[in-house]
Design a protein around this motif. Structure first.
Motif, PDB file in Angstrom:
ATOM      1  N   TYR A 124      -2.619  22.373 -24.427  1.00 36.16           N
ATOM      2  CA  TYR A 124      -3.324  21.103 -24.273  1.00 36.16           C
ATOM      3  C   TYR A 124      -4.617  21.074 -25.075  1.00 36.16           C
ATOM      4  N   TYR A 125      -5.203  22.241 -25.320  1.00 34.07           N
ATOM      5  CA  TYR A 125      -6.396  22.280 -26.173  1.00 34.07           C
ATOM      6  C   TYR A 125      -6.026  21.826 -27.578  1.00 34.07           C
ATOM      7  N   ARG A 126      -4.969  22.391 -28.132  1.00 34.27           N
ATOM      8  CA  ARG A 126      -4.533  21.994 -29.474  1.00 34.27           C
ATOM      9  C   ARG A 126      -4.054  20.545 -29.483  1.00 34.27           C
ATOM     10  N   ASN A 127      -3.313  20.161 -28.421  1.00 33.32           N
ATOM     11  CA  ASN A 127      -2.778  18.797 -28.373  1.00 33.32           C
ATOM     12  C   ASN A 127      -3.892  17.755 -28.299  1.00 33.32           C
ATOM     13  N   ALA A 128      -5.013  18.122 -27.674  1.00 33.37           N
ATOM     14  CA  ALA A 128      -6.136  17.185 -27.598  1.00 33.37           C
ATOM     15  C   ALA A 128      -6.632  16.827 -28.992  1.00 33.37           C
ATOM     16  N   TYR A 129      -6.611  17.797 -29.902  1.00 32.64           N
ATOM     17  CA  TYR A 129      -7.004  17.528 -31.290  1.00 32.64           C
ATOM     18  C   TYR A 129      -5.940  16.722 -32.017  1.00 32.64           C
ATOM     19  N   PHE A 172     -12.623  16.797 -22.038  1.00 29.88           N
ATOM     20  CA  PHE A 172     -12.515  17.930 -21.129  1.00 29.88           C
ATOM     21  C   PHE A 172     -12.092  19.186 -21.878  1.00 29.88           C
ATOM     22  N   PHE A 173     -11.062  19.095 -22.706  1.00 27.10           N
ATOM     23  CA  PHE A 173     -10.524  20.297 -23.353  1.00 27.10           C
ATOM     24  C   PHE A 173     -11.358  20.756 -24.555  1.00 27.10           C
ATOM     25  N   ILE A 174     -11.815  19.821 -25.380  1.00 22.12           N
ATOM     26  CA  ILE A 174     -12.413  20.270 -26.633  1.00 22.12           C
ATOM     27  C   ILE A 174     -13.941  20.289 -26.606  1.00 22.12           C
ATOM     28  N   TYR A 175     -14.544  19.763 -25.528  1.00 26.21           N
ATOM     29  CA  TYR A 175     -16.000  19.818 -25.431  1.00 26.21           C
ATOM     30  C   TYR A 175     -16.470  20.563 -24.189  1.00 26.21           C
ATOM     31  N   LEU A 176     -16.041  20.143 -23.001  1.00 24.22           N
ATOM     32  CA  LEU A 176     -16.592  20.701 -21.763  1.00 24.22           C
ATOM     33  C   LEU A 176     -16.136  22.130 -21.515  1.00 24.22           C
ATOM     34  N   CYS A 177     -14.863  22.424 -21.732  1.00 21.11           N
ATOM     35  CA  CYS A 177     -14.391  23.810 -21.530  1.00 21.11           C
ATOM     36  C   CYS A 177     -15.044  24.779 -22.522  1.00 21.11           C
ATOM     37  N   LEU A 216     -14.297  18.251 -34.775  1.00 19.48           N
ATOM     38  CA  LEU A 216     -14.257  19.441 -35.630  1.00 19.48           C
ATOM     39  C   LEU A 216     -15.480  20.321 -35.396  1.00 19.48           C
ATOM     40  N   GLY A 217     -16.637  19.687 -35.249  1.00 20.23           N
ATOM     41  CA  GLY A 217     -17.860  20.450 -34.980  1.00 20.23           C
ATOM     42  C   GLY A 217     -17.755  21.247 -33.708  1.00 20.23           C
ATOM     43  N   TRP A 218     -17.173  20.664 -32.668  1.00 16.68           N
ATOM     44  CA  TRP A 218     -17.028  21.394 -31.402  1.00 16.68           C
ATOM     45  C   TRP A 218     -16.092  22.595 -31.549  1.00 16.68           C
ATOM     46  N   HIS A 219     -15.027  22.416 -32.320  1.00 16.16           N
ATOM     47  CA  HIS A 219     -14.120  23.554 -32.508  1.00 16.16           C
ATOM     48  C   HIS A 219     -14.821  24.671 -33.286  1.00 16.16           C
ATOM     49  N   ILE A 220     -15.593  24.309 -34.289  1.00 22.22           N
ATOM     50  CA  ILE A 220     -16.304  25.336 -35.065  1.00 22.22           C
ATOM     51  C   ILE A 220     -17.335  26.029 -34.187  1.00 22.22           C
ATOM     52  N   GLU A 221     -17.953  25.287 -33.281  1.00 23.32           N
ATOM     53  CA  GLU A 221     -18.890  25.926 -32.340  1.00 23.32           C
ATOM     54  C   GLU A 221     -18.198  27.001 -31.512  1.00 23.32           C
ATOM     55  N   LEU A 222     -16.969  26.719 -31.081  1.00 27.99           N
ATOM     56  CA  LEU A 222     -16.229  27.717 -30.322  1.00 27.99           C
ATOM     57  C   LEU A 222     -15.876  28.909 -31.204  1.00 27.99           C
ATOM     58  N   LEU A 223     -15.482  28.650 -32.447  1.00 29.61           N
ATOM     59  CA  LEU A 223     -15.232  29.741 -33.389  1.00 29.61           C
ATOM     60  C   LEU A 223     -16.501  30.575 -33.601  1.00 29.61           C
ATOM     61  N   ASN A 224     -17.623  29.892 -33.666  1.00 28.26           N
ATOM     62  CA  ASN A 224     -18.893  30.579 -33.864  1.00 28.26           C
ATOM     63  C   ASN A 224     -19.222  31.466 -32.672  1.00 28.26           C
TER      64      ASN A 224
END
Length: 773
Positions: free
Chosen positions: A213-218, A234-239, A305-313
């Motif tokens: 669901y994380y990937r599907n949200a994107y 919920f999936f790509i920002y709050l978690c 995209l910025g939120w995903h990169i933050e998680l990668l960071n």
């Protein structure tokens, strides 16, 4: 309005009027009436309906002011509210909810969140999408009585964890389903509050991030969306936000568990969204009556995209997790190299084809993540935007900031740093030096130095760089995670230790109102890690001690610092003791030592083969140090002292052996590195030497012990013979200031015999000049 709800709503609205003088007794009476209304409910549905209305009215700012009282917190209404929300959490996990359930679920969670966060000013639980970072400086003190302790019990957190792990990570709902709204709100609340048991929620949130669901949200984000929906949020920002800010004690474990999934999802996410985002493509969203086409900008995509990169960071902050980024780069490089190698051999066509198919299937369909980050920071439209905007909630600024911070953090892996040096980022990093946003300035300036091996003394904008490093040290110290905007305290100190070799940066740190005090806090705080924070901070303080008189005066006036330095100087600490000795020498002892030498004529002292530690001015030492002297020479004066870095000991030992073998010269040669540990011993040796042979290299310039000796010799006007041990090295900064006007011997360019002959000639010339005087 339903007649049954008129009474509780009227009670609340009457007391919330601005002109009404409300006492605690009035509020208690109101709450009693509200409980009576609930008790008179005909059934559960009626009770939920009434509680929903009560919660809706009490959530107003005026009502929250009435409830901000520890006596009011004990009222039965809030016990009912807490039990109801826990019941609804359990029901939402296992049983389909009715419309009344969902309405009460939504309003009760909203009231509870606002009560927990409210502190004499309005507090919105659901964080504005425009503001990514939570204000973690806010911390509601949880005493015996508070709304946080009342509602966020272990029972409540366990139920919240259950719905995360058993429901939302496993089941799919409509984008605006009430579960995403309520659980997202409660997760946001738990992220903001400090004194709760966050550990209960970590594994369930990780499950959500590892789910499809994380990937599907994107996958469901498109350009028609001005903002993301509740499910996506919920999936790509709050978690991810909860993991970044609240998994401190398990950072390494969590990052490693997320690494494969998030990196894998990242490839798909960047493939789908990055080309559109970077090329600013737009799609038709609507047409007006004149058939004019309106187009949408890729704002939501950039934000996501910025939120995903933050998680990668966040993952890249963990050393073991950084290896996964490296593995992807190496696989890509390895397969490409194989293709290139085999294409020159006609008999290997089959293998070439198979490798190309593999590359296309596995790697060729997408770029590695690091290349995606490079593409972001080299996009001209984004570069232009970050020079016009500085707010992190601006999607362009946020995206560039996240991308360049990820590259910055990956440089702590040496193999990634070497690979990044091949990417030719200099031009784009330089363009970002003057961006308005501080993280972009900080990361781009640091990358320029690291990736292009720039001369430290030629740093562009050194004063801005010093201020940016101090800014991040200060802000990371305020965070429990010691991370601010993706920059980690120990990483900032690691690179500041390198940058502090620049004298302008030293002085800026010393002149800053808080510069020295921030470093002192890092060095002295026993709760901070000794190896990665305290030691680097003390070494930076050593670097700053080579600053100007203003800096040394400020350090001398810092009682906490000087007490600590004196303590370290008097204990047998091989790791920090020598550093402390040199700081003490530069700040307090050197000027006094020189002044004493100038005031009185030196009395020759007997120098034996073994250095007597009791004659040292300041320090005790627990082992023997030897100065190498020809046994036939008994004078305590030297013709020459060899100043060198210990990494160059072999070549310097050869020079020493040849000089002493001639029996013409008395040489002081510190084999055991006494001068690095005891500055006064170094100074005494130079005082007793007619000439200083400065055997320098890049390591010599980087060593503060070597600089201490070289600058002392210069201050005391000792004749200096510079000898360059590395013909590829060109001295800069402080070292160049000393050797530039002198005849330098290049020991590598010429053979040792030729260099030795040149050395003897210079020694003899200087001795003749001394004798003439």
């Amino acid at each position: 309005m339903d007649l049954r709800l008129q009474q509780p709503v009227a009670i609340i609205q009457r007391l919330c009027k601005p002109e009404t003088n409300v006492t605690t007794a009035n509020v208690n009476g109101m709450l009693d009436d509200l409980v009576t209304c609930l008790n008179n409910a005909q059934n559960q549905t009626d009770g939920l309906h009434t509680l929903t209305a009560i919660c809706y009215e009490l959530t107003s700012i005026k009502a929250l002011k009435l409830l901000d009282n520890e006596h009011i917190m004990q009222h039965e209404l809030f016990n009912i509210l807490g039990r109801t929300l826990e019941m609804l959490l359990t029901k939402a996990t296992f049983i389909p909810m009715t419309k009344h359930d969902e309405q009460c679920f939504y309003e009760a969670s909203n009231l509870i969140a606002n009560l927990c966060l409210y502190t004499k000013k309005p507090a919105a639980c659901s964080c504005d999408d425009a503001h990514d970072e939570l204000n973690l400086n806010y911390e509601q003190a949880i005493n015996e009585i508070s709304y946080a302790t009342l509602f966020l019990t272990n029972s409540f957190l366990n139920k919240l964890a259950r719905i995360l792990s058993d429901d939302l990570s496993a089941n799919d709902y409509e984008p605006y389903h009430v579960k995403y709204k309520v659980i997202g709100r409660l997760l946001c609340l738990c992220t903001e509050l400090n004194n709760i048991n966050h550990s209960v929620l970590i594994d369930p949130v990780v499950q959500c991030l590892r789910s499809d669901y994380y990937r599907n949200a994107y996958e469901t984000i498109d350009l028609r969306q001005p903002i993301i929906n509740s499910k996506q949020r919920f999936f790509i920002y709050l978690c991810p936000q909860f993991i970044r800010l609240r998994s401190n004690e398990r950072n390494d474990e969590v990052s490693n568990s997320l690494c494969d999934s998030i990196l894998g999802y990242g490839q798909q996410i960047f493939e789908q969204h990055l080309p559109i985002a970077l090329e600013s493509e737009a799609i038709v969203s609507s047409t007006n009556e004149k058939k004019k086409i309106f187009k949408s900008e890729p704002g939501a995509k950039l934000q996501a995209l910025g939120w995903h990169i933050e998680l990668l960071n966040h993952i890249a902050l963990t050393p073991t997790a950084r290896i996964h980024f490296l593995a992807g780069m190496l696989v890509f490089s390895y397969s490409t190299d194989l293709i290139a190698a085999y294409e020159i051999t006609s008999t290997k066509r089959i293998l070439i084809i198979s490798l190309k198919l593999y590359d296309a299937a596995v790697l060729g369909t997408h770029q590695i993540i690091i290349d995606h980050m490079i593409n972001i920071i080299r996009t001209e439209s984004l570069i232009a935007s970050v020079h016009e905007n500085d707010e992190l909630f601006h999607s362009d600024v946020h995206l560039v900031s996240c991308a360049i911070t990820l590259l910055y953090n990956l440089t702590f892996e040496n193999k990634i740093l070497l690979l990044l040096k091949e990417k030719n980022l200099a031009e784009f990093c330089t363009k970002l030096h003057t961006a308005k946003q501080r993280t972009i300035q900080f990361a781009s300036q640091t990358l320029s130095i690291l990736l292009n091996q720039n001369n430290i003394d030629a740093i562009k904008y050194p004063l801005i760089m010093a201020q940016n490093y101090l800014f991040y040290i200060e802000n990371t110290l305020h965070e429990r995670s010691l991370v601010y905007n993706g920059v980690k305290l120990n990483g900032a100190l690691t690179y500041l230790e390198l940058m502090a070799q620049n004298d302008l940066i030293k002085n800026e740190i010393g002149h800053d109102d808080d510069g020295i005090s921030l470093l002192v806090k890092c060095a002295l705080d026993q709760q901070l890690d000794f190896e990665t924070i305290q030691c680097p901070a003390l070494r930076i303080i050593e670097a700053v001690s080579f600053g100007d008189e203003i800096t040394c005066k400020k350090m001398s006036d810092d009682n906490k610092l000087m007490d600590y330095i004196k303590y370290l100087s008097n204990v047998d600490d091989s790791s920090l003791g020598p550093t402390a000795n040199r700081i003490r020498w530069k700040v307090e002892d050197e000027n006094k030592f020189i002044s004493d030498k100038i005031k009185k004529e030196l009395t020759p002292a007997t120098l034996t083969n073994s250095y007597d530690a009791n004659n040292s001015n300041n320090h005790q030492i627990s082992f023997n140090y030897n100065w190498d002297l020809p046994s036939s020479k008994t004078s305590d004066m030297f013709d020459l002292i060899i100043s060198y870095h210990h990494s160059d000991k072999d070549i310097c030992s050869q020079i020493y052996e040849r000089l002493t073998a001639s029996c013409f010269y008395r040489i002081s040669f510190d084999r055991e590195r006494v001068h690095e540990i005891l500055p006064d011993a170094m100074a005494e040796a130079i005082e007793k030497s007619s000439i200083v042979l400065m055997c320098f290299s890049s390591k010599y310039q980087q060593s503060y012990a070597c600089r201490m000796a070289a600058e002392y010799a210069e201050k005391r006007q000792r004749p200096i013979i510079p000898m360059n041990l590395d013909e590829l090295y060109c001295p800069t900064g402080w070292l160049n200031n000393i050797v530039a006007s002198k005849q330098c011997i290049n020991i590598v360019k010429y053979n040792l015999n030729s260099s030795y002959a040149n050395l003897i000639q210079q020694i003899d010339n200087i001795k003749k000049q001394i004798n003439i005087k």
